[in-house]
Design a protein around this motif. Structure first.
Motif, mmCIF file in Angstrom:
data_model
loop_
_atom_site.group_PDB
_atom_site.id
_atom_site.type_symbol
_atom_site.label_atom_id
_atom_site.label_comp_id
_atom_site.label_asym_id
_atom_site.label_seq_id
_atom_site.Cartn_x
_atom_site.Cartn_y
_atom_site.Cartn_z
ATOM 1 N N SER A 196 0.828 -1.201 0.000
ATOM 2 C CA SER A 196 0.000 0.000 0.000
ATOM 3 C C SER A 196 0.865 1.255 0.000
ATOM 4 O O SER A 196 0.579 2.230 -0.711
ATOM 5 C CB SER A 196 -0.926 -0.005 1.222
ATOM 6 O OG SER A 196 -1.767 1.122 1.231
ATOM 7 N N PRO A 209 -6.457 1.888 -0.966
ATOM 8 C CA PRO A 209 -7.518 1.452 -0.048
ATOM 9 C C PRO A 209 -7.815 -0.037 -0.139
ATOM 10 O O PRO A 209 -8.214 -0.649 0.861
ATOM 11 C CB PRO A 209 -8.732 2.292 -0.486
ATOM 12 C CG PRO A 209 -8.433 2.729 -1.878
ATOM 13 C CD PRO A 209 -6.945 2.887 -1.940
ATOM 14 N N SER A 212 -4.821 -1.639 1.781
ATOM 15 C CA SER A 212 -4.857 -1.252 3.193
ATOM 16 C C SER A 212 -6.004 -1.947 3.916
ATOM 17 O O SER A 212 -5.845 -2.422 5.047
ATOM 18 C CB SER A 212 -5.003 0.269 3.315
ATOM 19 O OG SER A 212 -3.884 0.936 2.794
ATOM 20 N N ASN A 213 -7.168 -2.004 3.281
ATOM 21 C CA ASN A 213 -8.309 -2.645 3.922
ATOM 22 C C ASN A 213 -8.120 -4.157 4.018
ATOM 23 O O ASN A 213 -8.468 -4.774 5.031
ATOM 24 C CB ASN A 213 -9.596 -2.338 3.162
ATOM 25 C CG ASN A 213 -10.831 -2.690 3.967
ATOM 26 O OD1 ASN A 213 -11.206 -1.976 4.885
ATOM 27 N ND2 ASN A 213 -11.460 -3.798 3.640
ATOM 28 N N LYS A 284 -12.544 6.131 6.246
ATOM 29 C CA LYS A 284 -11.444 6.518 5.353
ATOM 30 C C LYS A 284 -10.861 5.364 4.552
ATOM 31 O O LYS A 284 -10.229 5.601 3.511
ATOM 32 C CB LYS A 284 -10.336 7.191 6.164
ATOM 33 C CG LYS A 284 -10.760 8.512 6.788
ATOM 34 C CD LYS A 284 -9.641 9.132 7.601
ATOM 35 C CE LYS A 284 -10.073 10.470 8.201
ATOM 36 N NZ LYS A 284 -9.005 11.055 9.037
ATOM 37 N N CYS A 285 -11.056 4.155 5.001
ATOM 38 C CA CYS A 285 -10.458 3.007 4.310
ATOM 39 C C CYS A 285 -11.516 2.043 3.781
ATOM 40 O O CYS A 285 -11.607 1.805 2.578
ATOM 41 C CB CYS A 285 -9.504 2.277 5.248
ATOM 42 S SG CYS A 285 -8.549 0.958 4.446
ATOM 43 N N LEU A 288 -13.996 3.745 1.369
ATOM 44 C CA LEU A 288 -13.303 4.119 0.132
ATOM 45 C C LEU A 288 -13.012 2.883 -0.706
ATOM 46 O O LEU A 288 -13.179 2.893 -1.930
ATOM 47 C CB LEU A 288 -12.005 4.855 0.456
ATOM 48 C CG LEU A 288 -11.175 5.318 -0.746
ATOM 49 C CD1 LEU A 288 -11.970 6.273 -1.634
ATOM 50 C CD2 LEU A 288 -9.879 5.968 -0.285
ATOM 51 N N ARG A 289 -12.613 1.813 -0.061
ATOM 52 C CA ARG A 289 -12.388 0.549 -0.774
ATOM 53 C C ARG A 289 -13.673 0.094 -1.459
ATOM 54 O O ARG A 289 -13.659 -0.373 -2.602
ATOM 55 C CB ARG A 289 -11.886 -0.496 0.211
ATOM 56 C CG ARG A 289 -11.657 -1.882 -0.381
ATOM 57 C CD ARG A 289 -12.820 -2.789 -0.053
ATOM 58 N NE ARG A 289 -12.620 -4.140 -0.571
ATOM 59 C CZ ARG A 289 -13.608 -5.012 -0.755
ATOM 60 N NH1 ARG A 289 -14.865 -4.673 -0.464
ATOM 61 N NH2 ARG A 289 -13.355 -6.215 -1.215
ATOM 62 N N GLU A 304 -6.727 10.935 -0.098
ATOM 63 C CA GLU A 304 -7.577 9.792 0.224
ATOM 64 C C GLU A 304 -6.738 8.526 0.396
ATOM 65 O O GLU A 304 -6.984 7.727 1.311
ATOM 66 C CB GLU A 304 -8.613 9.584 -0.878
ATOM 67 C CG GLU A 304 -9.722 10.616 -0.901
ATOM 68 C CD GLU A 304 -10.680 10.419 -2.066
ATOM 69 O OE1 GLU A 304 -11.891 10.613 -1.885
ATOM 70 O OE2 GLU A 304 -10.193 10.069 -3.173
ATOM 71 N N SER A 308 -6.425 6.414 3.838
ATOM 72 C CA SER A 308 -6.821 5.010 3.923
ATOM 73 C C SER A 308 -5.705 4.175 4.543
ATOM 74 O O SER A 308 -5.957 3.302 5.383
ATOM 75 C CB SER A 308 -7.200 4.472 2.545
ATOM 76 O OG SER A 308 -6.077 4.399 1.685
ATOM 77 N N TYR A 309 -4.466 4.457 4.144
ATOM 78 C CA TYR A 309 -3.325 3.730 4.713
ATOM 79 C C TYR A 309 -3.163 4.039 6.205
ATOM 80 O O TYR A 309 -3.037 3.132 7.028
ATOM 81 C CB TYR A 309 -2.044 4.095 3.960
ATOM 82 C CG TYR A 309 -0.787 3.611 4.656
ATOM 83 C CD1 TYR A 309 -0.407 2.278 4.578
ATOM 84 C CD2 TYR A 309 -0.009 4.486 5.409
ATOM 85 C CE1 TYR A 309 0.729 1.826 5.229
ATOM 86 C CE2 TYR A 309 1.122 4.034 6.065
ATOM 87 C CZ TYR A 309 1.485 2.709 5.974
ATOM 88 O OH TYR A 309 2.602 2.264 6.638
ATOM 89 N N SER A 312 -5.951 2.558 8.450
ATOM 90 C CA SER A 312 -5.803 1.113 8.607
ATOM 91 C C SER A 312 -4.650 0.787 9.549
ATOM 92 O O SER A 312 -4.787 -0.037 10.460
ATOM 93 C CB SER A 312 -5.560 0.470 7.241
ATOM 94 O OG SER A 312 -5.378 -0.926 7.366
#
Length: 327
Positions: A196, A209, A212-213, A284-285, A288-289, A304, A308-309, A312
């Protein structure tokens, strides 16, 4: 009017005819011409170069490198000293725009190309400014010929470390040595977090994302099984979080420690999530994913991607602190 022309060398070869290709990026159009170059000379071993030489998946350019010539669409006026100074001051902007254009070229090349053996060019990756060399910025006329008299050279854009910067702490050296010695596998969630970060570095923001997710979801499963090896980890992400909260509270109670409360008393889906750190990750993650995967959202911004990173990683670190109390 004149336009900026940027050229630089990338450390691998792309196999396209030497011609200018029009590259559309949003509402802009850029021209790019790739030129084959010989590889960097090596002191040992055989080395060949030619128009018909190719090594499979040659990411390090043993069969050759590529000189990219990029004609940008900005207009530049250097008829005054002020105009010349303004042109020189925008060198990094021109290089950045050229890198963006070349990465679009490489994205399409990677997706469409295959060699005579039928192998896809999956090894081609986006480049960053630190990886290009021999940068040259000139002015180009309407007929694509070079205007003489003005040229900016940037032999390298790489930051250089020396002295203490080239050393690693004893703690880092020790951790690497220990992991190598005992054969410990690197957890998949850490691999995904590294990937990520690399996606952010290479401006592949929509991947961030997703990775990260997935890292966070993988972490939930790994920690649950670490604490409760016989647990049956559910497939649903919400249920994974609920199960981990339950497992953590059982362990906390056994050590007479305060329990955690991530949800409202009646859990009725994501709307019942209370913990602010986890809410931050969800917004945020996770969400967005969902936009990227399920809604086709492809215009993920740098901010963004970074959020996201970070959200997470923040959620993972938060849970790790709780786990440390009970191990």
């Amino acid at each position: 009017m004149l336009r900026p022309g940027v050229s630089f060398i990338v450390p691998f070869r792309v196999y396209m005819p030497e011609d200018f290709y029009t590259v559309k990026i949003d509402d802009r159009q850029v021209k790019i011409k790739p030129q084959a170059l010989s590889p960097i000379e090596i002191t040992q071993g055989p080395q060949v170069h030619g128009a018909n030489i190719e090594f499979s998946h040659d990411i390090f350019g043993y069969a050759g490198r590529t000189l990219f010539n990029i004609l940008l669409d900005q207009q530049v006026d250097v008829s005054t000293e002020e105009g010349k100074s303004d042109f020189a001051a925008k060198d990094k902007t021109f290089i950045r725009d050229a890198v963006i254009a070349v990465n679009r070229f490489l994205e399409v090349y990677r997706d469409q190309d295959q060699n005579s053996l039928g192998e896809k060019s999956f090894h081609i990756i986006p480049i960053v400014m630190a990886e290009v060399s021999d940068v040259r910025i000139v002015l180009v006329r309407d007929d694509d010929s070079e205007e003489q008299g003005i040229c900016i050279r940037r032999p390298t854009l790489r930051p250089i470390g020396f002295g203490n910067a080239t050393q690693r702490s004893l703690e880092i050296i020790s951790s690497i040595t220990d992991l190598l010695r005992d054969g410990t596998k690197i957890p998949i969630y850490r691999e995904l977090l590294h990937s990520s970060m690399n996606a952010i570095w290479r401006s592949q923001y929509r991947l961030c994302p997703i990775e990260s997710n997935t890292a966070f979801e993988s972490f939930l499963s790994e920690i649950t099984l670490l604490l409760e090896p016989l647990a049956v980890v559910p497939e649903n992400l919400f249920d994974k979080l609920v199960l981990l909260e339950s497992v953590l509270n059982q362990k906390l109670l056994s050590k007479s420690l305060a329990v955690i409360s991530w949800f409202m008393p009646r859990r009725n889906g994501w709307g019942s999530l209370l913990d602010q750190i986890l809410v931050d990750w969800k917004v945020k993650c996770y969400e967005l994913r969902g936009k990227v995967i399920h809604e086709g959202y492809s215009q993920v911004t740098l901010r963004e991607a970074q959020d996201s990173y970070r959200s997470s990683l923040g959620a993972i670190n938060y849970i790790q602190v709780i786990v440390q109390k009970i191990l």
